[in-house]
Enzyme design. Sequence first.
Site, PDB file in Angstrom:
ATOM      1  N   GLU A 278      32.739  69.130 -31.444  1.00 16.37           N
ATOM      2  CA  GLU A 278      32.873  69.789 -30.146  1.00 16.37           C
ATOM      3  C   GLU A 278      34.114  70.672 -30.071  1.00 16.37           C
ATOM      4  OE1 GLU A 278      33.070  68.656 -25.392  1.00 16.37           O
ATOM      5  OE2 GLU A 278      33.600  67.157 -26.905  1.00 16.37           O
ATOM      6  N   ASP A 279      35.244  70.187 -30.606  1.00 15.24           N
ATOM      7  CA  ASP A 279      36.540  70.828 -30.327  1.00 15.24           C
ATOM      8  C   ASP A 279      37.176  71.536 -31.518  1.00 15.24           C
ATOM      9  OD1 ASP A 279      36.371  69.929 -27.740  1.00 15.24           O
ATOM     10  OD2 ASP A 279      37.543  68.119 -28.091  1.00 15.24           O
TER      11      ASP A 279
ATOM     12  N   HIS B  18      34.927  61.860 -33.592  1.00  8.96           N
ATOM     13  CA  HIS B  18      33.998  62.065 -32.478  1.00  8.96           C
ATOM     14  C   HIS B  18      34.214  63.372 -31.724  1.00  8.96           C
ATOM     15  CE1 HIS B  18      37.274  60.274 -29.962  1.00  8.96           C
ATOM     16  NE2 HIS B  18      36.718  60.985 -28.996  1.00  8.96           N
TER      17      HIS B  18
ATOM     18  N   ASP C 235      36.239  55.747 -26.005  1.00 11.93           N
ATOM     19  CA  ASP C 235      36.818  57.060 -25.702  1.00 11.93           C
ATOM     20  C   ASP C 235      37.232  57.134 -24.236  1.00 11.93           C
ATOM     21  OD1 ASP C 235      37.163  60.064 -26.046  1.00 11.93           O
ATOM     22  OD2 ASP C 235      35.477  60.047 -24.634  1.00 11.93           O
TER      23      ASP C 235
END
Length: 708
Positions: free
Chosen positions: A78-79, A74, A141
């Site tokens: 993004e990272d 997840h 999360d």
Amino acid sequence: MDKFDVEDLLALIRNYNPRTDEALIRRAFDYGQRMHAGQTRHSGEPYFTHPVAVAAILTEMRLDDATLVTALLHDTIEDTRSTWGDVADKFGRDIAELVDGVTKLTNLQLSGSHSKQAENFRKLFMAMTRDLRVILVKLADRLHNMRTIRAMRPEKQVKKARETMDIYAPLAGRMGMQWMREELEDLAFKVINPEARNSIIRRFLTLQKESGDVIAKITADIRAELDREGIEANVYGRAKRPFSVWRKMQEKQLTFSRLSDIYGFRVIVGTESEAYRALGLIHRRWRAVPGRFKDYISQPKANGYRSIHTTVTGRDGKRVEVQIRTRQMHEVAEAGVAAHWAYRDGVRSTNPFAVDPAEWIAQLNERLGGEDHDEFLEHVKLEMYSDQVFIFTPKGDVIQLPKGATPIDFAYAIHTRIGNSTVGAKVDGIRVPLWTRLKNGQLVEIITAAGQRPQAAWLEIVQTGRAKAAIRRSLREEDRARLIRLGAELVRISFEHHGRRVTDKALRTAASKLALPDADELLARIGCAEMSAQEVLQTLYPELGTRKETVDPARPVAGLEADQTLGRAECCQPLPGERIVGITYRGRGVIIHSIDCPSLAELDSEEDLKRWVDLQWRDGTHPPAYPVTLSVTIRHDAGVLGRICTLIGSQGANISNLVFADRKPDFYRLEVEVDLHGVDQLHALLTALEAESDVAQLARLLRPELAP
């Protein structure tokens, strides 16, 4: 899961899904581990421990492989250097869409400005409509982040905790995952108010020393009663979480020693008939508390929750709450809407009580019909925080409403036309006021009349978003002529201050420049405070619009008749710049109240509504002639009071009175009366005081007891 070992994760999955695609899980695990290589969390641990822990949380709800893979990946888009295309190539388009959905939710700022928060709330619910599993991953999360929040900076902890308390915890509860809601609330409470939480825990420990292990004793009592009747059941007991206890203390304004039912017990039986037999046994053995019985088996909640709730006076006179449900009901009660995806022994569960997420979201969206982002946000919060009551129509149909709903909500739930024409209501055959709060199982009959229109006071009475939206829409239509008249007066006053005359041509020109259809629309917006007369002046005469005339303190508002006298309510102390309303009082003229003054709640009868007067503060500069009382708790130390007084003076505010309301060894609580010229100065003063390290608590003081 602190160790990031794929075998540990697979063991958890095999417990409920021995047919899991182990190769898929291993590939996702390896890919996520490679993508996050070298990254660490605030605690110093390898970053990938977090996605694995999120996946482990989702195994508690027995979720499918696609959701678990999404949890492992997840944060990759993004990272890390991973892209949507990379995830789609390796794991398929469906999983890539889920991962991308979680990424977009992570980037939503749900605790920013009101308008941005409202817009992002709508985006969150749009994500839910596409695939609810995105929200499940996001909730897991957030839960793991809250469990490990101590590694963050203190200010970041507080921001995350408030966002969790306001948004994610109630969202989990609305989806039926009450265990997650309670844990999220308690973890946030630990950050926001650790002293209160520790105090409650200490009281629990003291209570346990004084009375022994009450939970074990009552559990044994219940189990003995069931065994005697041959009902096979599992019985569990626990003390309620500290935040749940704290909230009840605040709502009921009780001390811990006076609080009842701080213990909860759960009875899990095999069949529905056994659930009702168990209820009968418990009510025969212990005295039931009136008004504390709810049957969610015969009237399930929208998220599929089924259970019987009752409160009884148990051992030593202590009140305890007992929940009774079957094992299948318990599975849905634990997983909520997520039960739709739950697996057992390698196949999707066929739990008859699991709710179809598509139907649940459709029902939710129907109830959340708002005309703009702000209304949608208001409706969402009402829905998420509300419990449910079930009300009968005269024909025997059941209407589901949030707790605290009124006959007006009931009327609008049936049809907007009925709501608009409501003049009265009967509950169980007895005529009741329209502000009556409805209770489970009541039969409500709505009385209507031709020509009746909704009243503005109804907005303060109703609970449902549907009712609020319909009332606002009707009021806008009905009040248009009145708003146009008020807007015309405000424009006339503003123009006259600058030696200008209002003409039809000037208004048409201003409307055109402001991209409005006509002059009436312009005046209506000014009348309802969506736009100011000063903006019109500045649009037509830029050189004049920025100059503000001094307002006469004897006539500071527009909307009064020429012969009406004016006063200012002591209970709410309204300031220029705030939304206000006037109330006529015999012998005293018109008294200004702020629109959210608590005392207005008592002025909602048909006779009282005739006393309401639409008012607005006049444009211009108001003199500092409006006292406001602040409650300020400061540290008891040399020079602190002097510094606080100097700080107030530096904001241009004059202290007209100061009282020591409470003295403690470490703190003083002051009631400080300051003279201000408007709400903007108040906000600047509050901001300056809140930034002062010696100020422990700060609030604007409302005094309902001083209502006229």
